[in-house]
Design an enzyme around this catalytic site. Sequence first.
Site, PDB file in Angstrom:
ATOM      1  N   LYS A  91       0.829  -1.218   0.000  1.00 22.53           N
ATOM      2  CA  LYS A  91       0.000   0.000   0.000  1.00 22.53           C
ATOM      3  C   LYS A  91       0.860   1.263   0.000  1.00 22.53           C
ATOM      4  CE  LYS A  91      -3.939  -2.077   2.368  1.00 22.53           C
ATOM      5  NZ  LYS A  91      -4.587  -2.299   3.665  1.00 22.53           N
ATOM      6  N   VAL A  92       0.281   2.328  -0.525  1.00 25.86           N
ATOM      7  CA  VAL A  92       0.938   3.632  -0.462  1.00 25.86           C
ATOM      8  C   VAL A  92       0.091   4.556   0.409  1.00 25.86           C
ATOM      9  CG1 VAL A  92       1.808   5.600  -1.764  1.00 25.86           C
ATOM     10  CG2 VAL A  92       1.873   3.327  -2.778  1.00 25.86           C
ATOM     11  N   ASP A 121       7.491  -0.606 -16.232  1.00 25.30           N
ATOM     12  CA  ASP A 121       6.087  -0.601 -15.830  1.00 25.30           C
ATOM     13  C   ASP A 121       5.472   0.773 -16.072  1.00 25.30           C
ATOM     14  OD1 ASP A 121       3.738  -1.657 -15.000  1.00 25.30           O
ATOM     15  OD2 ASP A 121       4.204  -1.622 -12.858  1.00 25.30           O
TER      16      ASP A 121
END
Length: 863
Positions: free
Chosen positions: A563-564, A690
């Site tokens: 998670k951020v 990415d």
Amino acid sequence: MINLLQSFSYIISLVTLIALLITPSSCKTNNYLINCGAPTTTSADNQTWNTDENPTFAPSTSYKDNTKVAHVINEDPSYSGKPPCSGARIFHSPFTYSFPVSPGPKIVRLYFYTSATYDNTSVDNFFLTLKADGGSGSFTLLGNFSAYLHQQFFKNSIPLPIVVKEFLVMATSSRLNLTFSPTLTGSLAFVNGIEIIAVPDNLYDYFNPQSSDETSSSNRSPPIGCFPAKTNVGSQLPFSILRPTALETVRRLNVGGSDVISEMDSGGMSRTWYNDANYIGGNFKGAIPNPNRTLITDISYTIVPKYTAPNLVYWTARIMGPYNNSFKLKNNITWAFSVDSGFDYLIRLHFCEIDPSVTNRRQREFEVLVNNEQADNEVDPFHLGNSLRSTPVCKDYVTSIYEGSSKASLSITLRPDTGSYLTYHDVILNGLEIFKMSQPNGNLAGPNPVLPGDPNRPNKPNSLPPRGGTNSNHLIEILVGVLGSVVFIALVIASAFCWLLRESSQNYCKRLLPSNGSGFSSTSSGGSSLPSHLCHCFTLQQIMVATNNFDDHFVIGVGGFGKVYKGSITINGGTEIMVAIKRLNPSSKQGALEFHTEIVMLTTLRHVHLVSLIGFCDENGEMVLVYDYMPLGTLQDHLYHKYSFRHSDKMDTPIYAPMSWKQRLLTCIRAARGLHYLHTGTGRVIIHRDVKSTNILLDKNWIAKVSDFGISKVGPSMKEGAPTYVSTIVKGSIGYLDPEYIRLKQLTEKSDVYSFGVVLFEVLCARPAMMPLLPNEQVNLARYAKRCYEEGTLHEIVDPNVRDEIAPVCLRKFGEIAEMCVRDQGSKRPSMEEVVWYLEFALKLQETDENNNEITTSSIIPN
Ligand SMILES: *[C@@H]1O[C@H](CO)[C@@H](O)[C@H](O)[C@H]1NC(C)=O
Ligand SMILES: *[C@@H]1O[C@H](CO)[C@@H](O)[C@H](O)[C@H]1NC(C)=O
Ligand SMILES: *[C@@H]1O[C@H](CO)[C@@H](O)[C@H](O)[C@H]1NC(C)=O
Ligand SMILES: *[C@@H]1O[C@H](CO)[C@@H](O)[C@H](O)[C@H]1NC(C)=O
Ligand SMILES: *[C@@H]1O[C@H](CO)[C@@H](O)[C@H](O)[C@H]1NC(C)=O
Ligand SMILES: *[C@@H]1O[C@H](CO)[C@@H](O)[C@H](O)[C@H]1NC(C)=O
Ligand SMILES: *[C@@H]1O[C@H](CO)[C@@H](O)[C@H](O)[C@H]1NC(C)=O
């Protein structure tokens, strides 16, 4: 050999009878089987070969003045006395057969028997020119044609003493005229047999000028069941026939099966379908399902009519077979042919899913390449066959071959589609037809083949190098080498880190950062928006405070890594700054290595369009990265997630108005600059791997920054709607993955260019890269948008929010850039530097257009 000889005796059989029985339209047509220079003869299989000396075809004076009946000395007794080998007509000056026919397309088939001398003249002394006229103009079917040279040249693949030339000619009047003449005056020409057969109107629908006007083309019956060629492979130009055209059959193959003799053909057209084994060009021949035709099901001719091809063609096929996916993705099946240069070619592929284990669409999806140029993708015969097995379909392709002086190579390649959501990878082909199309001047004739051993021999057949050359491969090797060493160095440094960290996290921080905390100064061109360039080593305590013990309310993003969180943190004894805190999933062991790699990468990378790393924390197994906070979130948020609730301070509010087109262009330019810096700005090639719209972030001034770079990815994005399948080797996000990377497992910076091209289309169309619930052809944005671009309908899928704003000239340029980026071959994609340049140019076009409009508008305003 014996089979082939037998099969020849069938070639000439039952034609008229079957035609009358099967082809309804043939009731009113005249088919002909003509025994030239010989009396009417019935063959062993009761075929009647009529004599050519018939006043209906030509006045008897013309026979006398221009031709003679040859005295045939047969060198092969097995053909002696059998039509059409029993006689021959010799032409010493131009002579026209005029056959009464009903209008419509016709097969014109000519027979040349080469194991004989005619009037004591050896066959290598005859050179024939043949013209056909059915009322829509004269076509040169053969020019300076030597049957002898053709027989010699093809004797390995077709070991018969008889050369058969087949043409498709349109008759628009009630006569079809064939004019035979010796190529040089004073020389001779001969023919043994002529066959004329009516063809169903729409089977090979490439004869007549096609008006681009919708109304008139809708009056024409469509080509039956065959997906017509839309573009000219390799040139991207729309394909349509603008003039009367005649065709020559170059090859007709029963892929994976034995020869289908003319008697077994459907539609009474006596076409012979040869086995394809002699034409496999590569080392890999694939596998043949159903070799003994044990699995004979009813072929259901619900899409194509029965005369398209006989069921024997559909019962056999070539597939890749029982190999693993990784092998199949790397390989392909290629058929190669030697053809005349200077012509357009029509290629018709026949597909029929016969494998009982295929029960769903997307179990077999593949690409078609013509001379290494992609002609088609997402070909799914099961799906095309209305999701029914044993339902044949066919697809047409057109390509221009203008390489080489006289002979060139034409290759057709099938390879599995790389669609990363696919779990099956395979191809199938059941039948193949290649036709040469006449030139604008009506010429279909090519030069005679040059026999081996001839000193004038220019080139071995099929020996031309494939397009694309070897330089690009070499480049990829170099890049892979460079990348390899970058990764290696990173790994070495990372393991050094591990050792250091084990020693003591605090010591490590001290060593790396001088006590005043200014260990990293900006050395790059871009600089950073941070007040100073620091890499702090934060304590877990600091992180816990900043995130309220990793409170989910503070979450602003979720990825495969973890998670951020958003938080505020105090640095340098007082300054409080907003940060994004990325907490890596502790469960992932691999994560630890990538964590350290990213730190090494990030601390050395500084650019105004890259998100800056502020610091990190590595305590109690927690791996945390601390970044500059980007208050305006991801680019994607501004494109189509208009009601995002992920930012805790803006809960419940639709957070963003749609971005304007110019803002989008600027964002793309900035992100492209960031990537360009990554690729070239540090003296080594760093591949992001990415690139996607969620990894392009916006700071409070709308300045775009690329984030999440380095080799920090642990798993695929968990974004909504994205299917979960990703190869364990290939990393990246579904919908953004470079097909060449998937295939070859070789990463180059051009893979980032591909992904960036997908982002460009995302920006233009405001939709996700993958939307699995849409119809097949729209699922993958890159392919869908590319197809729209090629068909000139890109404007139809532009985000309605910017559709009126975007200048047509800018849209064209932008579409062109995005299309270049998502090209199948990395070597054909531009570099990021070029992308930056092109995008800046697109912005200029937009601004120029707006300025012009302003001037125009203001000049209209009355005083
Ligand atoms: C050809 O016709 C004759 C007489 O009509 C018949 O006896 C013979 O069996 C036929 N041959 C073939 C191969 O059909
Ligand atoms: C062919 O050659 C033979 C022997 O040389 C000769 O008897 C015959 O008349 C020749 N035929 C023709 C048509 O020239
Ligand atoms: C074919 O030849 C006949 C007889 O020579 C002539 O009357 C007719 O016009 C020709 N047809 C075409 C289409 O050239
Ligand atoms: C097909 O037939 C050949 C020869 O009759 C035989 O050797 C082979 O095992 C058969 N293959 C299958 C799959 O039945
Ligand atoms: C796939 O098959 C090839 C050869 O058939 C083999 O060399 C390779 O190791 C296999 N790969 C995997 C991932 O099983
Ligand atoms: C087909 O595979 C061969 C190697 O098996 C490779 O050299 C060639 O580039 C491939 N062709 C295409 C068009 O993918
Ligand atoms: C005809 O073909 C032969 C053999 O390919 C060649 O030697 C000759 O020059 C050609 N003649 C003409 C007029 O093109």
